[in-house]
Design an enzyme around this catalytic site. Sequence first.
Site, PDB file in Angstrom:
ATOM      1  N   ARG A  46       0.849  -1.195   0.000  1.00 15.20           N
ATOM      2  CA  ARG A  46       0.000   0.000   0.000  1.00 15.20           C
ATOM      3  C   ARG A  46       0.886   1.247   0.000  1.00 15.20           C
ATOM      4  O   ARG A  46       0.594   2.233  -0.638  1.00 15.20           O
ATOM      5  CB  ARG A  46      -0.951   0.010   1.209  1.00 15.20           C
ATOM      6  CG  ARG A  46      -1.694   1.338   1.339  1.00 15.20           C
ATOM      7  CD  ARG A  46      -2.934   1.314   2.241  1.00 15.20           C
ATOM      8  NE  ARG A  46      -2.882   0.391   3.336  1.00 15.20           N
ATOM      9  CZ  ARG A  46      -2.142   0.561   4.446  1.00 15.20           C
ATOM     10  NH1 ARG A  46      -1.397   1.635   4.609  1.00 15.20           N
ATOM     11  NH2 ARG A  46      -2.161  -0.356   5.394  1.00 15.20           N
ATOM     12  N   TYR A  98     -16.786  17.065 -15.305  1.00 17.16           N
ATOM     13  CA  TYR A  98     -17.016  15.616 -15.346  1.00 17.16           C
ATOM     14  C   TYR A  98     -18.028  15.242 -14.252  1.00 17.16           C
ATOM     15  O   TYR A  98     -17.871  15.644 -13.088  1.00 17.16           O
ATOM     16  CB  TYR A  98     -15.684  14.887 -15.132  1.00 17.16           C
ATOM     17  CG  TYR A  98     -15.850  13.402 -15.008  1.00 17.16           C
ATOM     18  CD1 TYR A  98     -16.217  12.619 -16.103  1.00 17.16           C
ATOM     19  CD2 TYR A  98     -15.671  12.755 -13.792  1.00 17.16           C
ATOM     20  CE1 TYR A  98     -16.391  11.254 -15.992  1.00 17.16           C
ATOM     21  CE2 TYR A  98     -15.836  11.382 -13.664  1.00 17.16           C
ATOM     22  CZ  TYR A  98     -16.192  10.638 -14.768  1.00 17.16           C
ATOM     23  OH  TYR A  98     -16.370   9.295 -14.654  1.00 17.16           O
ATOM     24  N   ASP A 170      -7.526  19.004 -13.938  1.00 19.11           N
ATOM     25  CA  ASP A 170      -7.853  17.664 -14.429  1.00 19.11           C
ATOM     26  C   ASP A 170      -7.462  17.645 -15.910  1.00 19.11           C
ATOM     27  O   ASP A 170      -8.115  18.262 -16.743  1.00 19.11           O
ATOM     28  CB  ASP A 170      -9.363  17.400 -14.232  1.00 19.11           C
ATOM     29  CG  ASP A 170      -9.786  16.015 -14.700  1.00 19.11           C
ATOM     30  OD1 ASP A 170      -9.071  15.405 -15.509  1.00 19.11           O
ATOM     31  OD2 ASP A 170     -10.864  15.555 -14.263  1.00 19.11           O
ATOM     32  N   LYS A 195      -8.362   6.604 -19.069  1.00 24.93           N
ATOM     33  CA  LYS A 195      -8.719   7.098 -20.396  1.00 24.93           C
ATOM     34  C   LYS A 195      -7.504   7.009 -21.328  1.00 24.93           C
ATOM     35  O   LYS A 195      -7.042   5.940 -21.608  1.00 24.93           O
ATOM     36  CB  LYS A 195      -9.288   8.515 -20.276  1.00 24.93           C
ATOM     37  CG  LYS A 195     -10.300   8.672 -19.113  1.00 24.93           C
ATOM     38  CD  LYS A 195     -11.578   7.886 -19.319  1.00 24.93           C
ATOM     39  CE  LYS A 195     -12.450   7.809 -18.058  1.00 24.93           C
ATOM     40  NZ  LYS A 195     -12.749   9.081 -17.404  1.00 24.93           N
TER      41      LYS A 195
HETATM   42  C1  PLP Z   1     -13.245   9.483 -16.166  1.00 22.67           C
HETATM   43  C2  PLP Z   1     -12.902  10.814 -15.662  1.00 22.67           C
HETATM   44  C3  PLP Z   1     -12.659  11.026 -14.291  1.00 22.67           C
HETATM   45  C4  PLP Z   1     -12.792   9.935 -13.264  1.00 22.67           C
HETATM   46  O1  PLP Z   1     -11.836   8.925 -13.455  1.00 22.67           O
HETATM   47  P1  PLP Z   1     -12.104   7.383 -13.093  1.00 22.67           P
HETATM   48  O2  PLP Z   1     -10.814   6.746 -13.503  1.00 22.67           O
HETATM   49  O3  PLP Z   1     -13.287   6.930 -13.880  1.00 22.67           O
HETATM   50  O4  PLP Z   1     -12.351   7.320 -11.630  1.00 22.67           O
HETATM   51  C5  PLP Z   1     -12.326  12.308 -13.895  1.00 22.67           C
HETATM   52  N1  PLP Z   1     -12.238  13.325 -14.776  1.00 22.67           N
HETATM   53  C6  PLP Z   1     -12.458  13.154 -16.091  1.00 22.67           C
HETATM   54  C7  PLP Z   1     -12.342  14.316 -17.015  1.00 22.67           C
HETATM   55  C8  PLP Z   1     -12.810  11.896 -16.567  1.00 22.67           C
HETATM   56  O5  PLP Z   1     -13.055  11.742 -17.879  1.00 22.67           O
END
Ligand code: PLP
Length: 379
Positions: A46, A98, A170, A195
């Site tokens: 962890r 998001y 982000d 992604k």
């Molecule tokens: C998918 C996404 C998230 C969240 O990520 P997860 O890996 O699904 O928890 C946050 N911000 C954006 C812009 C996203 O596309």
Amino acid sequence: MKFGTKAIHAGVEPDPSTGAIMTPIFQTSTYVQTSPGQHKGYEYSRSQNPTRHALEKSLAALENGKHGLCFSSGLGAIDAVIKLFSPGDEIISTNDLYGGSYRIFTKIFEKYGLKFHFVPMHDTKAIEEKISDKTKMLWVETPTNPMMNIIDIEASSRLAKKHKLVLAVDNTFSTPYLQNPLDLGADIVMHSVTKYIGGHSDVVMGALVVNDDSLQERLAFIQNSCGAVPGPQDCFLVLRGIKTLHIRMQRHSENGRKIAEYLNQHPKVGKVYWPGLPSHPNHEVAKKQMRDFGGMISFTLKGDKQEDAIKVLEKFKYFTLAESLGGVESLSGHPASMTHASIPKEDRDIAGLKDSLIRLSVGIEDAEDLIEDLKQAIG
Ligand SMILES: *Cc1c(COP(=O)(O)O)cnc(C)c1O
């Protein structure tokens, strides 16, 4: 070192015990100590794991940052950032966010006494109006999801420095290949690694990259204390994905351009949202802070009927209807009923998120086939 070389070499070294050129999957929870406290830097997975460590170094290098931290999901990473703050603190974010970020902010953290304001952040004045002495962080997402608004990171950073706020970005949609927020003055970069960085729709993971040592220490403390860490097998898959990130992003952007241009002249299409189009309202800012414009496109249909959008979505052959984005395969989605259903309709309307809005994650297939698919589905 340039980006492509970093994607292949940064953070990874041949395994010293065997010479294995690829970072092994260290599938272990614990590490032998020769005497209490005597170990090789790894005590418990962890806290530290060598496969994760290699990935954290690779991600830091790609974002031109000093420290990387990986989490079990993008939301796990966001959760860690918000835990830097205390009851009474306020955070300003974009009103076109998001859906999952909006949900964790409002449904989880408001309960603990944090307050969130949502403003159209592409308008810097709108941010400044909400800043008070309680404000502690600006949470930027650019391009925004799904309206593809562009928020000026440098302007946000000037505002953050003036008011002594943390600026977090982000960077999921842009990836480090298209945009490096730390270079533009951000303190924290966040990724849903799920992604584009993973890139193959087979891993859920999140990451943070920072430059500041004390911020790194506080975030690593939260990472270890709260425990939302990814497993070594997933870290290996992402290390593998990263090796082609630059090549994939080039193709995503190239296909994105062809498809945005096709949609833009289609008689049944209403508006097309892609920051690379000169008609995009924030195109100049996008040109300033992004190297190219990626593969995320949203568009509406003339007449703005939800049932028309659903018909198009049901007809797609290659633009598979699914949540998520950023994989090699093209995906489509209906934000109003899928990813953004947790945002109340009146808030969706304010953000311009129409009922006929279709979001595309343009993959790296051949653009001709993708355009054929749009042609037969839209009619
Ligand atoms: C998918 C996404 C998230 C969240 O990520 P997860 O890996 O699904 O928890 C946050 N911000 C954006 C812009 C996203 O596309």
